[in-house]
Enzyme design. Structure first.
Site, mmCIF file in Angstrom:
data_model
loop_
_atom_site.group_PDB
_atom_site.id
_atom_site.type_symbol
_atom_site.label_atom_id
_atom_site.label_comp_id
_atom_site.label_asym_id
_atom_site.label_seq_id
_atom_site.Cartn_x
_atom_site.Cartn_y
_atom_site.Cartn_z
ATOM 1 N N CYS A 152 0.821 -1.208 0.000
ATOM 2 C CA CYS A 152 0.000 0.000 0.000
ATOM 3 C C CYS A 152 0.858 1.262 0.000
ATOM 4 C CB CYS A 152 -0.945 0.009 1.198
ATOM 5 S SG CYS A 152 -0.097 -0.139 2.790
ATOM 6 N N ASN A 153 2.108 1.143 0.400
ATOM 7 C CA ASN A 153 2.978 2.316 0.489
ATOM 8 C C ASN A 153 4.005 2.426 -0.628
ATOM 9 O OD1 ASN A 153 1.867 3.388 2.829
ATOM 10 N ND2 ASN A 153 3.127 2.086 4.144
ATOM 11 N N HIS A 163 18.692 0.469 0.334
ATOM 12 C CA HIS A 163 17.269 0.840 0.354
ATOM 13 C C HIS A 163 16.399 -0.359 0.713
ATOM 14 C CE1 HIS A 163 13.560 2.904 -0.834
ATOM 15 N NE2 HIS A 163 13.221 1.746 -1.365
ATOM 16 N N SER A 182 9.174 2.825 6.167
ATOM 17 C CA SER A 182 7.723 2.660 6.183
ATOM 18 C C SER A 182 7.019 3.933 6.630
ATOM 19 C CB SER A 182 7.326 1.516 7.124
ATOM 20 O OG SER A 182 7.818 0.284 6.646
ATOM 21 N N GLU A 205 7.122 -0.863 11.511
ATOM 22 C CA GLU A 205 5.926 -1.707 11.343
ATOM 23 C C GLU A 205 6.323 -3.104 10.886
ATOM 24 O OE1 GLU A 205 4.583 -2.818 8.327
ATOM 25 O OE2 GLU A 205 5.654 -1.641 6.831
ATOM 26 N N GLN A 237 5.815 -8.965 3.548
ATOM 27 C CA GLN A 237 5.608 -8.561 2.158
ATOM 28 C C GLN A 237 6.893 -8.720 1.345
ATOM 29 O OE1 GLN A 237 4.182 -4.704 3.284
ATOM 30 N NE2 GLN A 237 2.044 -5.256 3.017
ATOM 31 N N GLY A 243 -13.939 -5.721 4.847
ATOM 32 C CA GLY A 243 -12.797 -6.533 4.446
ATOM 33 C C GLY A 243 -12.415 -7.458 5.576
#
Length: 414
Positions: free
Chosen positions: A48-49, A93, A103, A108, A114, A179
């Site tokens: 999502c980021n 990175h 993040s 997190e 992921q 969801g």
């Protein structure tokens, strides 16, 4: 082989741009297969980021152009928000990403899983397999040796903290989950820990809604029936993988009469977004997206700054190790060829000695083998060390070529 990274994240692009290049499931797998054509390796990390493409190739410029073109096909405007990194900078990175240092909420925990998933779905070889395994290692190391992951340690935790701030406490507050995936479950458990009550779990697949609802003491619901619950709940938390809005402003507006002026907090954790931004303009409705959680992050950073500095040191040390390993790849073939030539000469001279002196018995042969092997190892030890050191200082290619020339390595193959 070069390590090439092309990507964008919450630092460069707002959610409305990131959602257009978000890649899931087969779409990500297909893109990786396209980028890994020929002798390349490729991995796609899309959350999502961020959406990031990692490529290992001998032709870095060409791979970079193709990766940029692939993302621009999804959304032309993203090209202005892309960062481009190579080799050690790209590895550093990735290590920072896996450690949670890049993040939206530093430290997190979701990102490590992921990264692991992206690695598993990628087309990897010696370079990408090494850098992703090392990234997972440093991610675990940072979380074990620092307190960078203290509360709120995830977007889900930050969402719960936001809800608590808005209401001044969550005791008795009613929550509607839209969801039933992992992020929704994590958000629910964070809300429960702060005193909230999960009333309803709505999901496109009713079986999954029922499964999570049972765990949370809530009622399952189909997404089509969400409107009827909006009049009763205090908070809506949305996190689905739907391609468009799950809840639009018109649907929410129809529920306002039943609310009798009570405020409604809506938190959208999805990319692409689940909730229509126009909802925020409705009377008594407060909509927060994933980017809005930055304020909460800023409030928690001061207490964890020292831990973040410790984490950065661990990550930098791992990046230096990767650089040494990566640089050594340039000289490894020359070192291997040199040792093979030395071993070839050693064996040839042993055969000559046996021809002149007669066949050696087993104990004599073992003694001669040991002595001559030690001579070869001691002669080659310092050149091997110096070549690896030169590789780390960017002179490895020149040293390797000099060794090949001085010892005539490869000339027999011409």
């Amino acid at each position: 082989m070069h390590l090439v990274l092309i990507g964008t994240s919450h630092h460069q692009a707002p959610v409305e741009l990131r959602e257009r290049v978000a890649l899931q499931g087969e779409q990500a797998r297909s893109l990786v297969a396209r980028l890994a054509a020929g002798d390349r390796e490729a991995v796609c990390l899309s959350t999502c980021n961020r959406t990031e493409l990692y490529i290992a190739t001998e032709h870095a410029d060409e791979a970079e152009r193709e990766a940029v073109a692939v993302l621009a096909e999804l959304e032309p405007e993203v090209e202005q928000a892309l960062y481009r990194l190579r080799d050690q900078a790209a590895a550093l990175h990735l290590f920072r990403v896996a450690a949670g240092l890049d993040s939206l909420v530093p430290g997190e925990g979701e990102i490590l899983g992921q990264v692991r998933t992206a690695h598993g779905l990628g087309t990897t070889g010696i370079l990408l397999d090494r850098v992703f395994r090392q990234a997972l290692h440093v991610g675990r190391k940072v979380r074990a040796q620092t307190a960078i992951g203290e509360s709120p340690a995830s977007v889900s935790a930050a969402a719960a903290a936001l809800a608590e701030q808005v209401f001044g406490g969550l005791a008795g507050r009613s929550i509607l989950l839209v969801g039933a995936g992992k992020i929704s479950e994590q958000a629910a458990r964070n809300l429960l820990s702060r005193g909230a009550r999960i009333s309803v779990v709505a999901n496109r697949t009713l079986d999954r809604a029922a499964e999570l609802a049972h765990q949370l003491g809530a009622e399952p619901l189909s997404l089509d029936d969400v409107e009827g619950e909006l009049g009763q709940v205090d908070v809506v938390v949305a996190s689905t993988s739907a391609p468009g809005f799950v809840l639009d402003a018109e649907t929410v507006a129809r529920s306002l009469g039943a609310r009798r002026g009570r405020q409604l907090l809506l938190i959208d954790l999805a990319v692409p977004r689940d909730l229509d931004p126009a909802i925020h303009a409705l009377e008594g409705c407060y909509l927060y997206g994933i980017d809005d959680l930055q304020a909460i992050v800023a409030e928690t950073l001061s207490g964890r700054r020292r831990e973040a500095e410790r984490a950065e040191s661990l990550v930098a040390a791992e990046a230096a190790k990767f650089h040494e390993w990566h640089a050594a790849l340039d000289v490894v073939p020359a070192i291997a060829s040199l040792r093979a030539r030395a071993e070839e000469i050693r064996n040839a001279e042993l055969r000559k000695a046996e021809a002149l002196l007669g066949r050696l018995d087993e104990s004599q042969r073992r003694a001669v083998e040991s002595i001559t092997t030690q001579i070869v190892n001691k002669l080659l030890h310092l050149p091997t060390i110096r070549m690896k050191q030169a590789a780390a200082a960017a002179d490895g290619v020149f040293y390797a070529e000099a060794v090949r020339h001085l010892f005539g390595l490869g000339e027999d193959e011409r």
